[in-house]
Each structure stands twice: as structure tokens, then as C-alpha cells.
Scaffold this active site. Structure first.
Site, mmCIF file in Angstrom:
data_model
loop_
_atom_site.group_PDB
_atom_site.id
_atom_site.type_symbol
_atom_site.label_atom_id
_atom_site.label_comp_id
_atom_site.label_asym_id
_atom_site.label_seq_id
_atom_site.Cartn_x
_atom_site.Cartn_y
_atom_site.Cartn_z
ATOM 1 N N ARG A 262 1.190 -1.002 -0.212
ATOM 2 C CA ARG A 262 -0.236 0.241 -0.430
ATOM 3 C C ARG A 262 0.770 1.260 -0.108
ATOM 4 N NH1 ARG A 262 -3.774 -0.619 5.119
ATOM 5 N NH2 ARG A 262 -4.718 1.728 3.894
ATOM 6 N N HIS A 263 0.375 2.304 -0.360
ATOM 7 C CA HIS A 263 1.204 3.613 -0.092
ATOM 8 C C HIS A 263 0.847 3.371 0.993
ATOM 9 C CE1 HIS A 263 -2.443 5.033 1.445
ATOM 10 N NE2 HIS A 263 -3.382 4.276 0.793
ATOM 11 N N ASN A 269 -5.406 9.290 5.900
ATOM 12 C CA ASN A 269 -5.102 7.638 7.126
ATOM 13 C C ASN A 269 -5.444 7.941 8.238
ATOM 14 O OD1 ASN A 269 -2.931 5.604 4.945
ATOM 15 N ND2 ASN A 269 -5.107 5.619 4.995
ATOM 16 N N ARG A 313 -0.836 9.917 -3.871
ATOM 17 C CA ARG A 313 -0.737 9.279 -2.256
ATOM 18 C C ARG A 313 0.837 7.785 -2.510
ATOM 19 N NH1 ARG A 313 -5.542 8.814 -1.590
ATOM 20 N NH2 ARG A 313 -6.311 6.735 -1.603
ATOM 21 N N GLU A 333 -8.424 3.774 -6.244
ATOM 22 C CA GLU A 333 -8.619 3.337 -4.558
ATOM 23 C C GLU A 333 -10.071 2.796 -4.581
ATOM 24 O OE1 GLU A 333 -9.494 1.140 -2.483
ATOM 25 O OE2 GLU A 333 -9.063 1.658 -1.114
ATOM 26 N N HIS A 398 -4.003 0.501 -3.127
ATOM 27 C CA HIS A 398 -4.434 1.018 -2.342
ATOM 28 C C HIS A 398 -4.929 -0.452 -1.313
ATOM 29 C CE1 HIS A 398 -4.466 5.110 -3.501
ATOM 30 N NE2 HIS A 398 -4.408 4.688 -4.645
HETATM 31 O O1 F6P Z 1 -8.737 3.697 4.405
HETATM 32 C C1 F6P Z 1 -7.817 3.753 3.428
HETATM 33 C C2 F6P Z 1 -8.653 2.744 1.871
HETATM 34 O O2 F6P Z 1 -7.779 2.554 0.931
HETATM 35 C C3 F6P Z 1 -10.294 4.030 2.087
HETATM 36 O O3 F6P Z 1 -9.905 4.755 0.894
HETATM 37 C C4 F6P Z 1 -11.672 3.206 1.546
HETATM 38 O O4 F6P Z 1 -12.451 4.022 1.397
HETATM 39 C C5 F6P Z 1 -10.859 1.650 1.861
HETATM 40 O O5 F6P Z 1 -9.726 1.744 2.754
HETATM 41 C C6 F6P Z 1 -11.213 0.582 1.870
HETATM 42 O O6 F6P Z 1 -11.438 -0.653 2.847
HETATM 43 P P1 F6P Z 1 -12.872 -0.575 3.044
HETATM 44 O O7 F6P Z 1 -13.835 -1.308 1.990
HETATM 45 O O8 F6P Z 1 -12.291 -1.709 4.781
HETATM 46 O O9 F6P Z 1 -13.473 0.169 3.822
#
Ligand code: F6P
Ligand code: ATP
Length: 482
Positions: A262-263, A269, A313, A333, A398
Site C-alpha cells: 500500500r502507499h 489515514n 499517495r 482506490e 490501495h
Molecule cells: O482507509 C483507507 C482506504 O484505502 C480508503 O480510502 C478506502 O475507502 C478503504 O481503505 C477501503 O477499505 P474498506 O473497504 O475496508 O472500507
């Protein structure tokens, strides 16, 4: 080195989303209707030519895309029936090389019957709703292929494609034979490696005496010579058949590594916000600076290409890596739509129904104005295709994106996929192998927040799995038709 034009168009860049204005709730999106798709892929080739390998790769790829796919392996059916016969009648069948000799009329008849029974099971399974049934047998004579063709002509709406793996490269054959012998092929579990090798080579030579490579002009087929050195495609029509052919012709078996990271930790975050296009935090920057040493230690002098998304990122995280870099929009993402830029707590407050729906079925839930994990899998398909063609690749991606790619390589089910742990500041190294994928994880000692939200206790929990090595080509117990 940022491409500002692409990043600027991304929703939620560094600013909280406007208050919710969209009516209705994020939707659970149903699986596409593939019920009309009925394809039989009949393998062709001598033993140790990678037929089972190709069958399983194809199954994993199409299952990842949500087709219902099953491999019908005639060797497994033979062993299951032999075990049952031994238990019931106390008769132990001899499955050494003699059994595979075409001058042994009784054994030839018995093998033909097994192949027919396996095909019947496959047809039955397609009728019950399956999409792609793979007949994993040698089907190495024109006569055998004509029988399959005649049988399928009696069924409506089933497409037949033959897939031949032809190989005359001594090094590949020798490596494949050694793998069979050393990985405890079930046919050889009671033999020493030397005995097993001798018997297997005799089995191959028995097949060679009658083998006819596929040339029948009226058949639909894909013939892959020496792992893609030359590919012949004949009478392949239709969307799914062409897609199957395209996938198979892109596969290679050269040793390689695929790295996922991941970044580095981002400002969003740290603030607990999802999505957006924020820059790295100071700890994220430390990770970006530490990453090149970890990667170069691992890869040595071998060539490597780095793929990032178009978001700042990932590009920032890749900036010190001394390798060729490519940006992919498809690696951006998961789009959280109107929730982009919010914290999970804010989403729960503003959209309580959506929040509950997502927890209930995270793979299928599509954010209002955004995407579901299923949508992401569909957009990542070209990435998977390219990954199969390439050698050493590092993807700086991501959380949701890497979960989808990881699930493909480890053949993990949809229910588990949105909960896979892909922590920040960790490099995951995958080494694809003949029958699975090895994994190592390297966590750099730079603290980062934990963005993983576990599945709520009330919902069905994902299955547990170890993360070091997964073997997915396992011998299943088959229920024969009679
Ligand atoms: O929180 C970091 C991230 O990359 C968000 O930008 C994204 O919406 C999320 O994780 C995806 O993870 P989840 O599907 O568990 O919400
Ligand atoms: P059998 O008929 O004995 O079951 P098989 O043809 O199914 O043999 P596999 O068990 O699939 O053979 O052989 C696995 C090996 O084949 C792996 O080492 C894999 O790297 C190699 N392999 C994969 N694709 C190909 C290919 N296109 N040509 C030759 N070998 C391949």
C-alpha cells in the site's frame, strides 16, 4: 512528477465531502446473469504438459470474475473409483504404465469409460447451472475428440473448445516430470522417486505412440506450443470463448515475484478518512524513503517495474524507487462516492442504512455514486491480464485494490475478500508456483495507523487461512455417477 490533470478530477481531494444530498441508499448489486453461458473446455496433451495447471489457472481466473467453473479431472475419478473398488471388493487395480498402454485393450476400454463418465458428470453439472466445465484428460487422439464432439452435439447451447498444450522442449518436460515425482503425485505416493520417475516416463511414452496433435479443421481449438512460444487459434467465437483464449495465451511459467505494497500512511489515514487524494503523512514519507532498500535487497539485479495508481499517495510512495514506473487509472482506490472524504463514524451517522448494508454484504455493497468491491474486480481484470504477461512487478496500491488482486493470486472467496489484511508499511511478496503461490511479508519498523475494519461480530465471519503458502490444486473426493 504528479499528473495534476488526472488527480484534480478525483472527488474529495483534500476536502471533506459536501453534506449528503443523494436520496436512497447504497445498493447491494447482484451478480451478473451468466446462466446462458455453457462452455466445455476439453484439454488435449501428453502427460506432464501442464494440462492440470492450465485447467486450474483458468478456473481461478473465471471464478474471480464470478463464472461458475469446475474442473473434471479424469485422473482423480480413476483414483476415486479404484479406492472404492478396493474397499468394496478388495481388488487393487494396477495403475502403473501398463494401464496406459493402448495395446492393453481392457485398460484402454476402462480409460475410455472413465473419460466418458467424467464428461457426463461435467454435462450434468452444466445443466444444473454451471458455466464452464473443464475436462482435464489427455484427449490425445482424433477418435477421442470425435467422441466428445458427438456427445456434445446432442446437447443444446453448449460450446465445445479444445485446449491443447503441446510441448517438445526437453527442459520443460524434465522439470514437469520432476515436479510430479517430487510433489507426491497421488499415483506415485507408494513408490520411491526413482521408481515413480521411471514409471511416469514409461506412461508418457505409451501415450506418445498414439498421440495426434490437434489439427481437425472443423473443431474450435486453441493450441499452445511450448508455453506460448506459438499459439494457434481456430474457430474461437463469442465473448467468453475469446476471453478464455486470450487469458490462456498470455500465461507464462518463468520464475518471478509480484510485490504488493500500500502507499505509505497518508494524511487521510491519520485523520481516519476514506478515499480522497491526500499526500503522505511524515511517517508515510519515511516509508517511501525506506522502501527502495527493502525492494532492491529482495530483487537484486533482476528487472522490476513499478505500477502505481494515479493518486498522489501512491506516486509519492514510489518516488524514490529506481525502477521504471507506470501509472494505472484502474489501480485507483475503490470509489466511495458520496462518502469519499468521510470517516467511518461520519458515514454511520449520516447514512446508517448504508453503513449496515455494507457490513451485511461488503463485497456486493455499492456506495452511492461510487463502487462496490465487485465493480473493482471488473475494472481490475485488465490489470490481472497484464500481470500474467509480465515478470517482476511491484504494485504500490490501495487497501481495497490490493485485496482484490491478492484474492486472485490466493484464490480466496468473495466473502473473505473485503476483509483481507493488507496493513500499511508492509510489503507482500508473492511467488507463483505450479500448484499455488508462496508468500512472504516484510513489515518496516515505521508506525502507521491501522485502517482495517474487522467484520462486525453479528455478521457471518470470513474463513481463516494461513498466509504463508496455499496449495489450491488439491485432490478432491469425487462422487462418481454410478
Ligand atoms: O482507509 C483507507 C482506504 O484505502 C480508503 O480510502 C478506502 O475507502 C478503504 O481503505 C477501503 O477499505 P474498506 O473497504 O475496508 O472500507
Ligand atoms: P498429467 O496428464 O500427468 O496429469 P498434466 O499435463 O496435467 O499431466 P501438470 O500436472 O499440469 O501436467 O504439470 C504441471 C507443470 O506444467 C508445472 O510445472 C507447470 O509449470 C507446467 N506448465 C504449465 N503450463 C505449461 C505449458 N503450457 N506447457 C508445458 N508445461 C506447462
Amino acid at each position: 512528477r504528479f499528473d495534476e490533470s488526472t488527480v484534480a478530477s478525483r472527488k474529495g481531494s483534500n476536502a471533506p465531502s459536501p453534506p449528503p444530498s443523494v436520496k436512497g441508499i447504497g445498493k447491494k448489486v447482484a451478480k451478473p446473469d451468466y446462466s446462458e453461458q455453457k462452455i466445455v473446455v476439453a484439454m488435449v496433451g501428453l502427460p506432464a504438459r501442464g494440462k492440470s495447471y492450465l485447467s486450474n489457472k483458468l478456473m481461478i481466473y473465471l471464478r474471480w470474475l464470478e463464472y461458475d467453473v469446475k474442473v473434471f479431472n479424469v485422473g482423480q475419478l480413476r483414483r476415486t473409483k479404484a479406492r472404492q473398488k478396493a474397499q468394496k471388493l478388495g481388488v487393487k487395480e494396477n495403475h502403473t504404465a501398463e494401464f496406459f498402454s493402448h495395446s492393453n485393450a481392457q485398460a484402454t476400454q476402462s480409460r475410455d469409460k472413465l473419460a466418458e463418465e467424467s464428461l457426463e458428470m461435467l454435462i450434468q453439472w452444466l445443466k444444473e447451472g454451471g458455466n464452464v466445465g473443464i475436462h482435464d484428460a489427455t484427449n490425445s487422439t482424433k477418435d477421442r475428440r470425435a467422441k466428445i464432439e458427438a456427445r456434445l452435439a446432442k446437447e443444446k447451447g453448449m460450446t465445445l473448445i479444445f485446449l491443447e498444450s503441446f510441448c517438445d522442449d526437453p527442459a520443460t518436460i524434465a522439470a514437469n516430470v520432476e515436479l510430479k515425482v517430487s510433489q507426491g503425485d497421488p499415483d506415485y505416493k507408494d513408490m520411491s522417486p526413482d521408481e515413480a520417475r521411471k514409471d511416469f516416463l514409461r506412461r508418457i511414452s505409451e501415450y506418445e505412440k498414439v498421440y495426434e496433435t490437434i489439427t481437425e479443421p472443423h473443431l474450435s481449438y486453441l493450441r499452445i506450443k511450448n508455453v506460448g512460444e506459438e499459439v494457434t487459434m481456430s474457430r474461437i467465437n463469442g465473448y467468453l470463448s475469446s476471453r478464455i483464449a486470450f487469458y490462456l495465451m498470455n500465461l507464462h511459467i518463468r520464475p518471478r515475484n509480484i510485490f504488493f505494497s500500500r502507499h505509505g500512511e497518508s494524511q487521510y489515514n491519520v485523520e481516519g478518512k476514506i478515499g480522497g487524494d491526500s499526500l503522505l503523512s511524515s511517517r508515510g514519507m519515511q516509508y517511501a524513503k525506506a522502501l527502495p532498500a527493502l525492494i532492491t535487497d529482495n530483487i537484486g539485479e533482476k528487472p522490476l517495474t513499478v505500477w502505481t495508481s494515479t493518486l498522489k499517495r501512491t506516486i509519492q510512495t514510489a518516488q524514490y524507487l529506481p525502477y521504471t514506473k507506470l501509472t494505472w487509472k484502474s489501480l485507483d482506490e475503490l470509489d466511495a462516492g458520496v462518502c469519499d472524504g468521510m470517516t467511518y463514524e461520519e458515514i454511520e451517522q449520516a447514512y446508517p442504512d448504508d453503513y449496515a448494508n455494507r457490513d451485511e454484504d461488503k463485497f456486493n455493497y455499492r456506495y452511492r455514486g461510487g463502487e462496490s468491491y465487485r465493480d473493482v474486480v471488473v475494472r481490475l481484470e485488465p490489470v490481472i491480464m497484464e500481470l500474467e504477461r509480465q515478470e517482476n512487478i511491484l504494485i504500490i496500491g490501495h487497501q481495497a485494490i490490493l485485496r482484490c488482486l491478492y484474492a486472485y493470486f490466493h484464490h480466496l472467496p468473495q466473502t473473505d475478500l473485503p476483509y483481507i489484511k493488507i496493513p500499511l508499511h508492509t510489503v507482500i511478496k508473492l511467488t507463483p508456483k505450479a500448484y499455488g503461490c508462496d508468500e512472504e511479508r516484510y513489515t518496516l519498523p515505521i508506525n502507521a495507523v491501522d485502517t482495517h475494519r474487522p467484520k462486525p461480530k453479528a455478521a457471518k465471519q470470513p474463513s481463516t487461512h494461513s498466509t504463508t503458502q496455499r496449495q489450491y490444486f488439491v485432490e478432491e473426493e469425487i462422487k462418481p455417477l454410478a
